[in-house]
Design a protein around this motif. Sequence first.
Motif, short mmCIF file in Angstrom:
data_model
loop_
_atom_site.label_atom_id
_atom_site.label_comp_id
_atom_site.label_asym_id
_atom_site.label_seq_id
_atom_site.Cartn_x
_atom_site.Cartn_y
_atom_site.Cartn_z
N ILE A 171 0.85 -1.19 0.00
CA ILE A 171 0.00 0.00 0.00
C ILE A 171 0.88 1.24 0.00
O ILE A 171 1.87 1.31 0.73
N GLY A 172 0.52 2.23 -0.81
CA GLY A 172 1.20 3.52 -0.82
C GLY A 172 0.32 4.57 -0.16
O GLY A 172 -0.88 4.64 -0.44
N TYR A 176 5.51 3.67 1.59
CA TYR A 176 5.01 2.34 1.26
C TYR A 176 4.95 1.47 2.51
O TYR A 176 5.79 1.56 3.40
N PHE A 177 3.94 0.57 2.52
CA PHE A 177 3.74 -0.34 3.63
C PHE A 177 3.40 -1.72 3.09
O PHE A 177 2.63 -1.84 2.14
N GLY A 178 3.98 -2.75 3.68
CA GLY A 178 3.57 -4.12 3.43
C GLY A 178 2.55 -4.47 4.50
O GLY A 178 2.83 -4.31 5.69
N VAL A 179 1.37 -4.92 4.09
CA VAL A 179 0.29 -5.18 5.05
C VAL A 179 -0.20 -6.62 4.86
O VAL A 179 -0.57 -7.02 3.75
N GLY A 180 -0.19 -7.38 5.94
CA GLY A 180 -0.60 -8.79 5.90
C GLY A 180 -2.08 -9.01 6.10
O GLY A 180 -2.48 -9.78 6.96
N HIS A 181 -2.91 -8.32 5.31
CA HIS A 181 -4.36 -8.54 5.29
C HIS A 181 -4.77 -8.77 3.84
O HIS A 181 -4.43 -7.97 2.97
N GLY A 182 -5.53 -9.82 3.59
CA GLY A 182 -5.96 -10.13 2.23
C GLY A 182 -7.04 -9.20 1.71
O GLY A 182 -7.13 -8.96 0.51
N ASP A 183 -7.86 -8.66 2.59
CA ASP A 183 -8.91 -7.74 2.19
C ASP A 183 -8.28 -6.38 1.86
O ASP A 183 -7.63 -5.78 2.71
N ARG A 184 -8.49 -5.92 0.64
CA ARG A 184 -7.84 -4.68 0.17
C ARG A 184 -8.20 -3.47 1.03
O ARG A 184 -7.34 -2.70 1.43
N GLY A 243 -1.54 -10.24 9.33
CA GLY A 243 -1.88 -9.21 10.29
C GLY A 243 -0.78 -8.20 10.58
O GLY A 243 -1.02 -7.19 11.21
N GLN A 244 0.41 -8.46 10.10
CA GLN A 244 1.55 -7.56 10.35
C GLN A 244 1.55 -6.39 9.37
O GLN A 244 1.12 -6.51 8.24
N VAL A 245 2.06 -5.24 9.85
CA VAL A 245 2.27 -4.07 8.99
C VAL A 245 3.74 -3.75 9.04
O VAL A 245 4.32 -3.62 10.11
N ARG A 246 4.35 -3.64 7.87
CA ARG A 246 5.77 -3.32 7.81
C ARG A 246 5.96 -2.02 7.02
O ARG A 246 5.66 -1.98 5.83
N PRO A 247 6.46 -0.96 7.68
CA PRO A 247 6.79 0.26 6.94
C PRO A 247 7.97 -0.02 6.01
O PRO A 247 8.97 -0.59 6.42
N LEU A 248 7.83 0.36 4.74
CA LEU A 248 8.87 0.11 3.74
C LEU A 248 9.62 1.37 3.35
O LEU A 248 10.53 1.32 2.53
N GLY A 249 9.21 2.52 3.89
CA GLY A 249 9.89 3.78 3.58
C GLY A 249 9.32 4.47 2.36
O GLY A 249 8.29 4.08 1.82
N TRP A 250 10.01 5.50 1.90
CA TRP A 250 9.50 6.31 0.79
C TRP A 250 10.09 5.91 -0.56
O TRP A 250 9.61 6.32 -1.59
N ARG A 251 11.13 5.10 -0.56
CA ARG A 251 11.69 4.65 -1.84
C ARG A 251 10.81 3.56 -2.43
O ARG A 251 10.28 2.71 -1.71
N TYR A 252 10.68 3.56 -3.75
CA TYR A 252 9.84 2.59 -4.45
C TYR A 252 10.27 1.17 -4.09
O TYR A 252 11.43 0.81 -4.31
N PRO A 253 9.39 0.34 -3.54
CA PRO A 253 9.76 -0.99 -3.05
C PRO A 253 9.80 -2.06 -4.14
O PRO A 253 9.00 -2.98 -4.17
N ARG A 254 10.75 -1.96 -5.04
CA ARG A 254 10.83 -2.88 -6.19
C ARG A 254 10.82 -4.35 -5.77
O ARG A 254 10.17 -5.17 -6.40
N ARG A 255 11.56 -4.65 -4.73
CA ARG A 255 11.66 -6.05 -4.29
C ARG A 255 10.29 -6.60 -3.88
O ARG A 255 9.99 -7.78 -4.08
N TRP A 256 9.46 -5.75 -3.31
CA TRP A 256 8.14 -6.19 -2.85
C TRP A 256 7.13 -6.29 -4.00
O TRP A 256 6.11 -6.95 -3.87
#
Length: 100
Positions: free
Chosen positions: A15-16, A30-38, A85-98
């Motif tokens: 999610i951005g 950017y954030f990685g969020v472990g919820h399947g519901d958008r 259920g986890q939320v991981r902040p990925l920072g402001w750089r475009y998260p290509r790996r994700w």
Amino acid sequence: MSESDARSAPAGWVIGVMLATADQPMQRHYFGVGHGDRAKAEWTAIDQAVRDGEVASGPVDGTEPVQALHPLTRARMATLGLSAGQVRPLGWRYPRRWLS
């Protein structure tokens, strides 16, 4: 839901969120969020972003304040170390790996 549908259904999202922090102007974080519901993933990312700074209340230069960028499968989440259920902040750089 069949077994193949369950495997292909998103288990998480990247999610951005447009966010201004104390030392940075308004830009997408950017954030990685472990919820399947958008929708739940978007709101969870906003809840995390509010802790870090000021979230945009409307579009910024034509960019929506919150945007689901990419679904994540369970296998991809396991590879990236993101649990349900986890939320991981990925920072402001475009998260290509994700996003691959």
